[in-house]
Structures are given as structure tokens and as C-alpha cells.
Enzyme design. Structure first.
Site, PDB file in Angstrom:
ATOM      1  N   GLU A  16       3.210 -67.076  44.436  1.00  0.00           N
ATOM      2  CA  GLU A  16       3.439 -67.990  45.579  1.00  0.00           C
ATOM      3  C   GLU A  16       2.170 -68.652  46.118  1.00  0.00           C
ATOM      4  O   GLU A  16       2.152 -69.118  47.255  1.00  0.00           O
ATOM      5  CB  GLU A  16       4.171 -67.264  46.728  1.00  0.00           C
ATOM      6  CG  GLU A  16       5.615 -66.946  46.387  1.00  0.00           C
ATOM      7  CD  GLU A  16       6.296 -66.049  47.411  1.00  0.00           C
ATOM      8  OE1 GLU A  16       6.899 -66.581  48.339  1.00  0.00           O
ATOM      9  OE2 GLU A  16       6.215 -64.807  47.261  1.00  0.00           O
ATOM     10  N   THR A  67       3.471 -75.803  42.071  1.00  0.00           N
ATOM     11  CA  THR A  67       3.502 -77.001  42.918  1.00  0.00           C
ATOM     12  C   THR A  67       2.432 -77.994  42.443  1.00  0.00           C
ATOM     13  O   THR A  67       2.654 -79.210  42.450  1.00  0.00           O
ATOM     14  CB  THR A  67       3.281 -76.600  44.397  1.00  0.00           C
ATOM     15  OG1 THR A  67       4.154 -75.512  44.709  1.00  0.00           O
ATOM     16  CG2 THR A  67       3.566 -77.753  45.328  1.00  0.00           C
ATOM     17  N   ARG A  92      11.377 -73.489  45.604  1.00  0.00           N
ATOM     18  CA  ARG A  92      10.635 -72.332  45.107  1.00  0.00           C
ATOM     19  C   ARG A  92      11.396 -71.623  43.998  1.00  0.00           C
ATOM     20  O   ARG A  92      12.520 -71.181  44.195  1.00  0.00           O
ATOM     21  CB  ARG A  92      10.397 -71.362  46.271  1.00  0.00           C
ATOM     22  CG  ARG A  92      10.054 -69.930  45.880  1.00  0.00           C
ATOM     23  CD  ARG A  92       8.687 -69.810  45.227  1.00  0.00           C
ATOM     24  NE  ARG A  92       8.461 -68.444  44.767  1.00  0.00           N
ATOM     25  CZ  ARG A  92       7.574 -68.119  43.836  1.00  0.00           C
ATOM     26  NH1 ARG A  92       6.824 -69.047  43.259  1.00  0.00           N
ATOM     27  NH2 ARG A  92       7.423 -66.881  43.465  1.00  0.00           N
ATOM     28  N   ASP A 150       0.416 -73.395  33.278  1.00  0.00           N
ATOM     29  CA  ASP A 150       0.933 -72.685  34.446  1.00  0.00           C
ATOM     30  C   ASP A 150       1.415 -71.299  34.010  1.00  0.00           C
ATOM     31  O   ASP A 150       2.065 -71.167  32.970  1.00  0.00           O
ATOM     32  CB  ASP A 150       2.115 -73.482  35.037  1.00  0.00           C
ATOM     33  CG  ASP A 150       2.638 -72.874  36.337  1.00  0.00           C
ATOM     34  OD1 ASP A 150       1.875 -72.180  37.026  1.00  0.00           O
ATOM     35  OD2 ASP A 150       3.815 -73.123  36.660  1.00  0.00           O
ATOM     36  N   GLN A 210       2.692 -63.137  39.893  1.00  0.00           N
ATOM     37  CA  GLN A 210       2.984 -61.787  40.402  1.00  0.00           C
ATOM     38  C   GLN A 210       2.415 -60.738  39.452  1.00  0.00           C
ATOM     39  O   GLN A 210       2.192 -61.013  38.271  1.00  0.00           O
ATOM     40  CB  GLN A 210       4.491 -61.603  40.572  1.00  0.00           C
ATOM     41  CG  GLN A 210       4.994 -62.325  41.800  1.00  0.00           C
ATOM     42  CD  GLN A 210       6.383 -61.880  42.253  1.00  0.00           C
ATOM     43  OE1 GLN A 210       6.940 -60.896  41.755  1.00  0.00           O
ATOM     44  NE2 GLN A 210       6.940 -62.617  43.183  1.00  0.00           N
TER      45      GLN A 210
END
Ligand SMILES: Nc1nc2c(ncn2[C@@H]2O[C@H](COP(=O)(O)OP(=O)(O)OP(=O)(O)O)[C@@H](O)[C@H]2O)c(=O)[nH]1
Ligand SMILES: [Mg+2]
Length: 368
Positions: free
Chosen positions: A35, A40, A156, A186, A190
Site C-alpha cells: 500500500e 498507482t 485499490r 511492479d 506485502q
């Protein structure tokens, strides 16, 4: 590489072309915790340097956006009586949310208790785009709804695979003109995703390391005992010291500046999580900051500079026992930017300077 013909000669030709292309292209790798805003940035590259989003691509996002709304209101409602002190549902009508879920989300979102629980979302896990979508329910529920570019930037979904976006950017005249080709990778940020990172370390020119600066008062989804910003600092330390990406330039995006500013202006205190913040003073500008927000962002930046100022030692195996040679590597250069990944204009400017850094091939500690 993938080749469908099965013909040996073509495979070799394609491999050669691929290798040539690989060598001519500037490869950028997005890294950072979950996150932090990596995907993005990929979306912004598509907007800025490819063709943006087609109607079909926008339509494909609708189920994910509805899922974001569903997840947001559920997480807020679920955590109402779990935060300390607990909150209560204020309006009777909100209790129907279990039965006619989507129709009642709007009523629930307007509920005072829900709103207060939302304001305290740092105490539990909630996606950052909750308010953006919950405020747009009337639009999103329409049968002819087409997501706006901003909706796509806010949507998201957690990344669980490695992907690559290819684009070309004109080279400014002062650097000789022409076209620069980029591949941007990308990955998922996590903890469970990070073991895959090594697959894309090869031949990377620069790492764009994202840190969500607003994370200072939140804990990890993966482990609620760990502060998110501390995890980001320790992950950055690992990357800074990693032998696998020693040749890559390091560019840090201190992202989510809009959310950091909002939190600080709401009175959230960094020293509660980082006690040393209380004594932090700038080394220039007469020891003064323009605002508490200014102090906050420079404090986070200072943490990165401090990590980058610790020498990295490498050990070369010697010919005889006890003859190993220890070498101190020269300091790695780190460029730091304050960013808002959901703001296309901001990323346009930041990427222009990233591109300059790569073109000039000078990565040095940026003081401002
Ligand atoms: N307000 C605000 N939201 C942001 C910013 N950057 C990213 N977001 C939002 O934060 C959420 C997470 O961003 P992602 O790009 O999915 O994060 P990621 O680093 O790819 O996360 P993983 O795939 O789990 O590693 C999304 O809902 C984004 O819209 C920002 O600068 N400001
Ligand atoms: Mg992602």
C-alpha cells in the site's frame, strides 16, 4: 522469453532482439511495503506516457471499485466496537446494513459513529480510498457509471504478481533529443510477496522506493504489532545494503504527502510513535520549520538520509585463513522526492526529474 513459433532460428533471432532491446532500455523497479503506492505510479505512467484508460478498461474496474466500497464500510462497521473506546451505531436505520447491504451503505456512511470510527482508521486496517468511494456512492451505483481517471487511481487491489509496463519518453533537447525507452516493473510489497523481488533485480538502472509517509501511526496488515513506517525504514535499509542491487540508482518517493499533511493538521503526533521526533531540528533554515507538517516530512526524509549515511562493509574471501579483506563501499547516492501518487501533475513533474537523473546518470544525495 515467450515465443510461439517453435522454430529454432526464430527463437534465436527473437532472443537476440530481446537482449538488444533489454540493453537499450532503462529499467526501473518499484519497491516498497504494501500500500505504499507502487501500482498507482504504474497507472500514472500509463496516463502520462501511454494512452490512458479505454472505456473498456474503465468498465473492467467497476467490480473492483464496488468491492472497495463494500470492504471499506464493512471494515469500519466491524471495527466500531473493537476500537478503544468503542463506538456505537447512532441511527436505527444503519442496523439494516447486513440485510440490504449496498442500498444502505450511504446511510451507514453518514452515521456519526461510523464517521468517528473512520476518523480513527489508523487503529485498524482500512484502505486509503475508503472516503473517496464512499462519498461517490450515488455516482458509482448508476447503471451507466464509467469510472473516472481519479477513480481508477484510487481503486485499490493488492499486487500479487510481477508486472512490467513499457513506454517511451522524448529526451529533452538539452540532453541531445531522441527517445528514451523505459521498462517499469511492479511487484507486491506485502511481506509474503517480497521473496519474488529477486527475480527482477537483474539489470535495473534505478529503484523507485516508495514509502507512505502517512503510515507513521498505522500498523501492518501482515502483523499488527509492527509500525508501518518502521517497517518501511527497515525494508529500505535492507535494499540500501543489498548486494543484488548495488549498481542501481536509488530514488525514494516519500509518498502520500496529502494524507500526511491531513493527519498532522488534525493533530496526530509523530512523537507518540517516534519519540526522537520531539527533539528533531533542521540543520539549516535557522533551525526552524514553516509548519508542523514541514517538520514531519523533513523528519521522515532525515531518517532515510541517516540510513544512507551508515557505511556498507563487504568481505572479500582471502587466499589463506584469516586473510579475508574487508572493504568499505563508497556511500550510495539517494535522491528523495515528496510525492502524491494519485496526483497526475505531481507525478509528471517528479518523473521528469527522475528521467533527468537517469539520463545524466548522476545519482547523488539531493539536499532539497
Ligand atoms: N491519498 C493518497 N492515496 C494514495 C497515494 N498513493 C497511493 N494511494 C492509494 O493507496 C492505495 C494503495 O496504493 P497501491 O498503489 O495499490 O499500493 P502498492 O504499493 O501497489 O501496494 P501492494 O500492491 O500491496 O504492494 C490505493 O488505494 C491508492 O489509490 C497518495 O499519494 N495519496
Ligand atoms: Mg501494487
Amino acid at each position: 522469453m515467450v515465443c510461439g513459433t517453435g522454430n529454432k532460428k526464430n527463437v534465436d533471432d527473437d532472443d537476440k532482439l530481446y537482449t538488444e532491446k533489454f540493453n537499450q532500455t532503462s529499467k526501473l523497479l518499484l519497491l516498497g511495503t504494501g500500500e505504499s503506492g507502487k501500482t498507482t505510479i504504474i497507472k500514472q505512467m500509463k496516463i502520462l506516457h501511454i494512452n490512458g484508460f479505454t472505456d473498456q478498461e474503465r468498465q473492467e474496474k467497476i467490480p473492483f471499485i464496488k468491492q472497495n466500497i463494500h470492504e471499506s464500510i464493512y471494515d469500519i462497521a466491524y471495527n466500531m466496537d473493537k476500537i478503544d473506546p468503542p463506538m456505537e451505531i447512532s441511527t436505527e436505520e444503519t442496523k439494516k446494513i447486513c440485510r440490504e447491504y449496498f442500498d444502505h451503505v450511504k446511510i451507514a456512511w453518514a452515521d456519526e459513529g461510523i464517521q468517528e470510527t473512520y476518523e480513527r482508521s489508523n487503529e485498524y486496517q482500512l484502505i486509503d480510498s475508503a472516503a473517496h468511494f464512499l462519498n461517490r456512492i450515488d455516482e458509482i451505483r448508476k447503471p451507466d457509471y464509467i469510472p473516472t481517471t481519479l477513480d481508477i487511481l484510487f481503486c485499490r487491489t493488492m499486487t500479487i504478481s510481477i508486472s512490467k509496463i513499457e513506454f517511451e519518453v522524448p529526451i529533452p533537447k538539452k540532453f541531445g533529443g531522441g527517445i528514451a525507452e523505459f521498462w517499469m516493473y511492479d511487484v507486491g510489497g506485502q511481506r509474503g510477496q517480497r521473496k519474488k523481488w529477486i527475480q527482477v533485480f537483474d539489470g535495473i538502472q534505478a529503484i523507485l522506493f516508495l514509502i507512505a509517509a502517512s503510515d507513521f501511526d498505522q500498523t501492518l496488515r501482515e502483523d499488527e504489532n509492527v509500525n508501518r513506517l518502521k517497517e518501511a525504514f527497515s525494508l529500505f535499509t535492507d535494499i540500501y545494503r543489498s548486494k543484488f542491487v548495488r549498481d542501481a540508482g536509488l530514488i525514494v518517493f516519500l509518498n502520500k504527502q496529502d494524507l500526511l499533511k491531513k493527519k498532522i493538521e488534525q493533530g496526530r503526533r509523530i512523537e507518540k510513535y517516534f519519540p526522537e521526533y520531539a527533539d528533531y531540528r533542521p540543520t539549516d533554515r535557522d533551525g526552524k520549520f514553516e509548519s508542523e507538517y514541514d517538520k514531519a516530512r523533513y523528519f521522515i526524509r532525515q531518517n532515510i538520509l541517516d540510513i544512507a549515511s551508515v557505511p556498507v562493509m563487504v568481505e572479500h574471501i582471502g587466499f589463506a585463513p584469516g586473510k579475508n579483506i574487508h572493504e568499505q563501499l563508497p556511500p550510495r547516492n539517494v535522491y528523495i522526492h515528496f510525492t502524491i501518487a494519485t496526483d497526475t501533475e505531481n507525478i509528471r513533474k517528479v518523473f521528469e526529474s527522475v528521467q533527468e537523473i537517469i539520463l545524466k546518470n548522476i545519482l547523488e544525495v539531493a539536499l532539497y
